[in-house]
Design an enzyme around this catalytic site. Sequence first.
Site, PDB file in Angstrom:
ATOM      1  N   SER A 115     -17.940   7.675 -14.168  1.00 48.30           N
ATOM      2  CA  SER A 115     -19.351   7.369 -13.900  1.00 48.30           C
ATOM      3  C   SER A 115     -19.962   6.497 -14.976  1.00 48.30           C
ATOM      4  CB  SER A 115     -20.170   8.669 -13.862  1.00 48.30           C
ATOM      5  OG  SER A 115     -19.742   9.501 -12.835  1.00 48.30           O
ATOM      6  N   HIS A 136     -15.491   2.803  -8.754  1.00 53.35           N
ATOM      7  CA  HIS A 136     -16.475   3.891  -8.816  1.00 53.35           C
ATOM      8  C   HIS A 136     -17.044   4.183  -7.439  1.00 53.35           C
ATOM      9  CE1 HIS A 136     -20.517   5.455 -10.647  1.00 53.35           C
ATOM     10  NE2 HIS A 136     -19.711   6.439 -10.324  1.00 53.35           N
ATOM     11  N   GLU A 148     -18.545   0.658  -6.696  1.00 56.00           N
ATOM     12  CA  GLU A 148     -18.863  -0.232  -7.817  1.00 56.00           C
ATOM     13  C   GLU A 148     -17.525  -0.640  -8.442  1.00 56.00           C
ATOM     14  OE1 GLU A 148     -21.225   1.882 -10.744  1.00 56.00           O
ATOM     15  OE2 GLU A 148     -22.666   0.255 -10.911  1.00 56.00           O
ATOM     16  N   ASN A 186     -25.339   4.282 -12.676  1.00 55.61           N
ATOM     17  CA  ASN A 186     -25.814   5.421 -13.473  1.00 55.61           C
ATOM     18  C   ASN A 186     -26.740   5.028 -14.614  1.00 55.61           C
ATOM     19  OD1 ASN A 186     -24.865   7.727 -12.140  1.00 55.61           O
ATOM     20  ND2 ASN A 186     -22.786   7.098 -12.666  1.00 55.61           N
TER      21      ASN A 186
HETATM   22  C1  LIG Z   1     -22.811  10.338 -10.436  1.00 55.93           C
HETATM   23  C2  LIG Z   1     -22.149   9.080 -10.052  1.00 55.93           C
HETATM   24  O1  LIG Z   1     -21.317   8.575 -10.835  1.00 55.93           O
HETATM   25  C3  LIG Z   1     -22.462   8.310  -8.853  1.00 55.93           C
HETATM   26  C4  LIG Z   1     -22.981   9.052  -7.675  1.00 55.93           C
HETATM   27  O2  LIG Z   1     -22.259   9.341  -6.762  1.00 55.93           O
HETATM   28  S1  LIG Z   1     -24.591   9.433  -7.719  1.00 55.93           S
HETATM   29  C5  LIG Z   1     -24.872  10.230  -6.176  1.00 55.93           C
HETATM   30  C6  LIG Z   1     -24.988   9.224  -5.065  1.00 55.93           C
HETATM   31  N1  LIG Z   1     -25.282   9.934  -3.833  1.00 55.93           N
HETATM   32  C7  LIG Z   1     -26.522  10.118  -3.418  1.00 55.93           C
HETATM   33  O3  LIG Z   1     -27.475   9.666  -4.018  1.00 55.93           O
HETATM   34  C8  LIG Z   1     -26.620  10.934  -2.187  1.00 55.93           C
HETATM   35  C9  LIG Z   1     -28.038  11.123  -1.767  1.00 55.93           C
HETATM   36  N2  LIG Z   1     -28.060  11.837  -0.493  1.00 55.93           N
HETATM   37  C10 LIG Z   1     -27.841  11.219   0.679  1.00 55.93           C
HETATM   38  O4  LIG Z   1     -27.667  10.023   0.747  1.00 55.93           O
HETATM   39  C11 LIG Z   1     -27.861  12.061   1.906  1.00 55.93           C
HETATM   40  O5  LIG Z   1     -28.541  13.251   1.636  1.00 55.93           O
HETATM   41  C12 LIG Z   1     -26.432  12.396   2.408  1.00 55.93           C
HETATM   42  C13 LIG Z   1     -25.727  11.103   2.821  1.00 55.93           C
HETATM   43  C14 LIG Z   1     -25.588  13.128   1.397  1.00 55.93           C
HETATM   44  C15 LIG Z   1     -26.557  13.314   3.614  1.00 55.93           C
HETATM   45  O6  LIG Z   1     -27.216  12.637   4.644  1.00 55.93           O
HETATM   46  P1  LIG Z   1     -28.560  13.111   5.322  1.00 55.93           P
HETATM   47  O7  LIG Z   1     -29.062  11.999   6.118  1.00 55.93           O
HETATM   48  O8  LIG Z   1     -29.400  13.740   4.263  1.00 55.93           O
HETATM   49  O9  LIG Z   1     -28.223  14.102   6.369  1.00 55.93           O
HETATM   50  P2  LIG Z   1     -27.673  15.553   6.355  1.00 55.93           P
HETATM   51  O10 LIG Z   1     -28.224  16.096   7.600  1.00 55.93           O
HETATM   52  O11 LIG Z   1     -27.894  16.318   5.087  1.00 55.93           O
HETATM   53  O12 LIG Z   1     -26.156  15.258   6.443  1.00 55.93           O
HETATM   54  C16 LIG Z   1     -25.655  14.486   7.501  1.00 55.93           C
HETATM   55  C17 LIG Z   1     -24.427  15.141   8.022  1.00 55.93           C
HETATM   56  O13 LIG Z   1     -23.329  14.776   7.193  1.00 55.93           O
HETATM   57  C18 LIG Z   1     -22.597  15.926   6.904  1.00 55.93           C
HETATM   58  N3  LIG Z   1     -21.867  15.793   5.653  1.00 55.93           N
HETATM   59  C19 LIG Z   1     -22.323  15.940   4.387  1.00 55.93           C
HETATM   60  N4  LIG Z   1     -21.321  15.730   3.521  1.00 55.93           N
HETATM   61  C20 LIG Z   1     -20.219  15.440   4.262  1.00 55.93           C
HETATM   62  C21 LIG Z   1     -18.892  15.132   3.958  1.00 55.93           C
HETATM   63  N5  LIG Z   1     -18.457  15.062   2.707  1.00 55.93           N
HETATM   64  N6  LIG Z   1     -18.022  14.888   4.970  1.00 55.93           N
HETATM   65  C22 LIG Z   1     -18.419  14.939   6.252  1.00 55.93           C
HETATM   66  N7  LIG Z   1     -19.669  15.234   6.621  1.00 55.93           N
HETATM   67  C23 LIG Z   1     -20.561  15.480   5.631  1.00 55.93           C
HETATM   68  C24 LIG Z   1     -23.632  17.028   6.841  1.00 55.93           C
HETATM   69  O14 LIG Z   1     -23.032  18.290   6.972  1.00 55.93           O
HETATM   70  C25 LIG Z   1     -24.491  16.679   8.025  1.00 55.93           C
HETATM   71  O15 LIG Z   1     -23.880  17.142   9.204  1.00 55.93           O
HETATM   72  P3  LIG Z   1     -24.761  17.719  10.407  1.00 55.93           P
HETATM   73  O16 LIG Z   1     -25.522  16.540  10.919  1.00 55.93           O
HETATM   74  O17 LIG Z   1     -23.701  18.195  11.371  1.00 55.93           O
HETATM   75  O18 LIG Z   1     -25.604  18.812   9.840  1.00 55.93           O
HETATM   76  N1  LIG Z   2     -19.949  14.215  -9.107  1.00 56.54           N
HETATM   77  C1  LIG Z   2     -20.341  13.001  -8.749  1.00 56.54           C
HETATM   78  O1  LIG Z   2     -21.340  12.852  -8.051  1.00 56.54           O
HETATM   79  C2  LIG Z   2     -19.567  11.816  -9.188  1.00 56.54           C
HETATM   80  C3  LIG Z   2     -18.608  11.912 -10.170  1.00 56.54           C
HETATM   81  N2  LIG Z   2     -17.914  10.804 -10.552  1.00 56.54           N
HETATM   82  C4  LIG Z   2     -16.903  10.893 -11.577  1.00 56.54           C
HETATM   83  O2  LIG Z   2     -15.710  11.366 -10.976  1.00 56.54           O
HETATM   84  C5  LIG Z   2     -14.988  12.172 -11.918  1.00 56.54           C
HETATM   85  C6  LIG Z   2     -14.752  13.549 -11.330  1.00 56.54           C
HETATM   86  O3  LIG Z   2     -16.003  14.146 -11.038  1.00 56.54           O
HETATM   87  P1  LIG Z   2     -16.111  15.368 -10.015  1.00 56.54           P
HETATM   88  O4  LIG Z   2     -15.148  15.204  -8.914  1.00 56.54           O
HETATM   89  O5  LIG Z   2     -17.543  15.522  -9.712  1.00 56.54           O
HETATM   90  O6  LIG Z   2     -15.643  16.565 -10.953  1.00 56.54           O
HETATM   91  P2  LIG Z   2     -15.060  17.998 -10.545  1.00 56.54           P
HETATM   92  O7  LIG Z   2     -15.389  18.908 -11.670  1.00 56.54           O
HETATM   93  O8  LIG Z   2     -15.462  18.351  -9.146  1.00 56.54           O
HETATM   94  O9  LIG Z   2     -13.489  17.721 -10.472  1.00 56.54           O
HETATM   95  C7  LIG Z   2     -12.687  17.301 -11.540  1.00 56.54           C
HETATM   96  C8  LIG Z   2     -11.290  17.777 -11.231  1.00 56.54           C
HETATM   97  O10 LIG Z   2     -10.346  17.234 -12.141  1.00 56.54           O
HETATM   98  C9  LIG Z   2      -9.609  18.323 -12.687  1.00 56.54           C
HETATM   99  N3  LIG Z   2      -9.125  17.993 -14.020  1.00 56.54           N
HETATM  100  C10 LIG Z   2      -9.739  18.171 -15.195  1.00 56.54           C
HETATM  101  N4  LIG Z   2      -8.943  17.742 -16.198  1.00 56.54           N
HETATM  102  C11 LIG Z   2      -7.806  17.288 -15.617  1.00 56.54           C
HETATM  103  C12 LIG Z   2      -6.607  16.716 -16.098  1.00 56.54           C
HETATM  104  N5  LIG Z   2      -6.386  16.524 -17.380  1.00 56.54           N
HETATM  105  N6  LIG Z   2      -5.673  16.335 -15.203  1.00 56.54           N
HETATM  106  C13 LIG Z   2      -5.853  16.508 -13.876  1.00 56.54           C
HETATM  107  N7  LIG Z   2      -6.972  17.074 -13.362  1.00 56.54           N
HETATM  108  C14 LIG Z   2      -7.927  17.447 -14.227  1.00 56.54           C
HETATM  109  C15 LIG Z   2     -10.592  19.453 -12.686  1.00 56.54           C
HETATM  110  O11 LIG Z   2      -9.964  20.676 -12.917  1.00 56.54           O
HETATM  111  P3  LIG Z   2     -10.799  21.779 -13.797  1.00 56.54           P
HETATM  112  O12 LIG Z   2     -11.678  22.456 -12.816  1.00 56.54           O
HETATM  113  O13 LIG Z   2      -9.731  22.612 -14.377  1.00 56.54           O
HETATM  114  O14 LIG Z   2     -11.555  21.050 -14.862  1.00 56.54           O
HETATM  115  C16 LIG Z   2     -11.203  19.287 -11.316  1.00 56.54           C
HETATM  116  O15 LIG Z   2     -10.389  19.785 -10.293  1.00 56.54           O
HETATM  117  C17 LIG Z   2     -15.806  12.160 -13.207  1.00 56.54           C
HETATM  118  O16 LIG Z   2     -15.351  11.112 -14.024  1.00 56.54           O
HETATM  119  C18 LIG Z   2     -17.210  11.866 -12.702  1.00 56.54           C
HETATM  120  O17 LIG Z   2     -18.036  11.294 -13.675  1.00 56.54           O
HETATM  121  C19 LIG Z   2     -18.113   9.575  -9.967  1.00 56.54           C
HETATM  122  C20 LIG Z   2     -19.023   9.438  -8.951  1.00 56.54           C
HETATM  123  C21 LIG Z   2     -19.855  10.543  -8.518  1.00 56.54           C
END
Ligand SMILES: CC(=O)CC(=O)SCCNC(=O)CCNC(=O)[C@H](O)C(C)(C)COP(=O)(O)OP(=O)(O)OC[C@H]1O[C@@H](n2cnc3c(N)ncnc32)[C@H](O)[C@@H]1OP(=O)(O)O
Ligand SMILES: NC(=O)C1=CN([C@@H]2O[C@H](COP(=O)(O)OP(=O)(O)OC[C@H]3O[C@@H](n4cnc5c(N)ncnc54)[C@H](OP(=O)(O)O)[C@@H]3O)[C@@H](O)[C@H]2O)C=CC1
Length: 278
Positions: A115, A136, A148, A186
């Site tokens: 991330s 990403h 990304e 992010n």
């Molecule tokens: C941290 C990082 O490094 C980067 C990141 O990823 S940051 C996070 C980025 N993601 C976001 O910002 C997500 C924000 N949320 C959303 O866009 C929406 O809430 C969402 C797309 C997750 C869900 O869509 P929504 O329009 O809110 O509808 P919602 O009704 O909750 O879900 C739609 C359907 O998809 C389904 N669904 C959710 N996750 C699912 C998955 N993984 N697989 C299949 N179906 C899924 C839900 O169960 C729901 O099904 P039903 O219609 O049967 O109830």
């Molecule tokens: N969560 C999010 O929304 C997003 C996350 N990411 C990135 O994706 C990556 C994973 O995040 P996320 O899936 O949420 O994390 P989770 O905690 O759901 O999953 C990480 C997994 O990797 C395992 N793990 C940890 N260390 C090792 C290792 N050395 N070798 C193999 N497996 C290992 C963990 O096991 P254990 O439980 O033992 O630690 C766990 O099963 C991170 O870099 C995160 O920043 C990117 C986009 C979105």
Amino acid sequence: MNFGVVGAGQMGAGIAQVAAQSGFDVIVQDVQQAFLDRGKATIEKSLAKLHDKGKLTDTPDAILGRIRFTAELQDFADCDLVVEAIVENEAVKAELFRTLGAIVKTDGILASNTSSIPITALASASGRPDRFIGMHFMNPVPLMALVEVIRGYSTSDETARIVTETAERMGKTPLACNDFPGFVSNRILMPMLNEAIQCVMDGVAEPEAIDGIMKLGMNHPMGPLTLADFIGLDTCLSIMEVLHRGLGDDKYRPSPLLRKMVQAGLLGRKSGRGFYTY
Ligand SMILES: CC(=O)CC(=O)SCCNC(=O)CCNC(=O)[C@H](O)C(C)(C)COP(=O)(O)OP(=O)(O)OC[C@H]1O[C@@H](n2cnc3c(N)ncnc32)[C@H](O)[C@@H]1OP(=O)(O)O
Ligand SMILES: NC(=O)C1=CN([C@@H]2O[C@H](COP(=O)(O)OP(=O)(O)OC[C@H]3O[C@@H](n4cnc5c(N)ncnc54)[C@H](OP(=O)(O)O)[C@@H]3O)[C@@H](O)[C@H]2O)C=CC1
């Protein structure tokens, strides 16, 4: 294409699923059988949902049949592309890439789903910086359109081309950016989530009100605290620390409440409790 995924957590499971939906042969590795079982269950649930809605071109069984689960990194030897999705910790990821660099065939590409962590540093650890890149995906991977694509200092044009085309074959829209802490996604998203957490700490409003204000007022699909719980508060904290350290500006300081909740084991949805209870 032989597609490898390291980590069967929420991101690894999603990436493996979408790769298999796209016809690739996939190997998923995690450190314990229990995590592999959990990842497989996540994929089964998601495929069943997409199948019920008529959104799959194959049966769930056929898609699942293209995914092999393993605890052995050696099984990645013949992979054309390995995407890493383990914990957001630079030292742990670098150690993994040192190992993978010695296992995966020399023309194989290594990618990180990190991330925020510098792609160039992980590329150096891999020993094959020209065949290394940031790929990403967004959470939840089966539903989100973006990938990304982050080039490290030495990423070759050929590597960027292959990974961009692979993301397109997975039905995603790849968008390129450069290797800065938090990239684009992010650097912009996480300070907003951090500020929402700081609002809770300052007593500006209750979590439900903060989320409601951002959903109804800004048309965000999820409120920032719901989204932080969904991403994982441990991951949010790690990202803020990378932004704070990497950009050297106190505007990226992690909220003390975020730090305290992670210390208390409240990681959000994955631990059953964060700002809300699941
Ligand atoms: C941290 C990082 O490094 C980067 C990141 O990823 S940051 C996070 C980025 N993601 C976001 O910002 C997500 C924000 N949320 C959303 O866009 C929406 O809430 C969402 C797309 C997750 C869900 O869509 P929504 O329009 O809110 O509808 P919602 O009704 O909750 O879900 C739609 C359907 O998809 C389904 N669904 C959710 N996750 C699912 C998955 N993984 N697989 C299949 N179906 C899924 C839900 O169960 C729901 O099904 P039903 O219609 O049967 O109830
Ligand atoms: N969560 C999010 O929304 C997003 C996350 N990411 C990135 O994706 C990556 C994973 O995040 P996320 O899936 O949420 O994390 P989770 O905690 O759901 O999953 C990480 C997994 O990797 C395992 N793990 C940890 N260390 C090792 C290792 N050395 N070798 C193999 N497996 C290992 C963990 O096991 P254990 O439980 O033992 O630690 C766990 O099963 C991170 O870099 C995160 O920043 C990117 C986009 C979105």
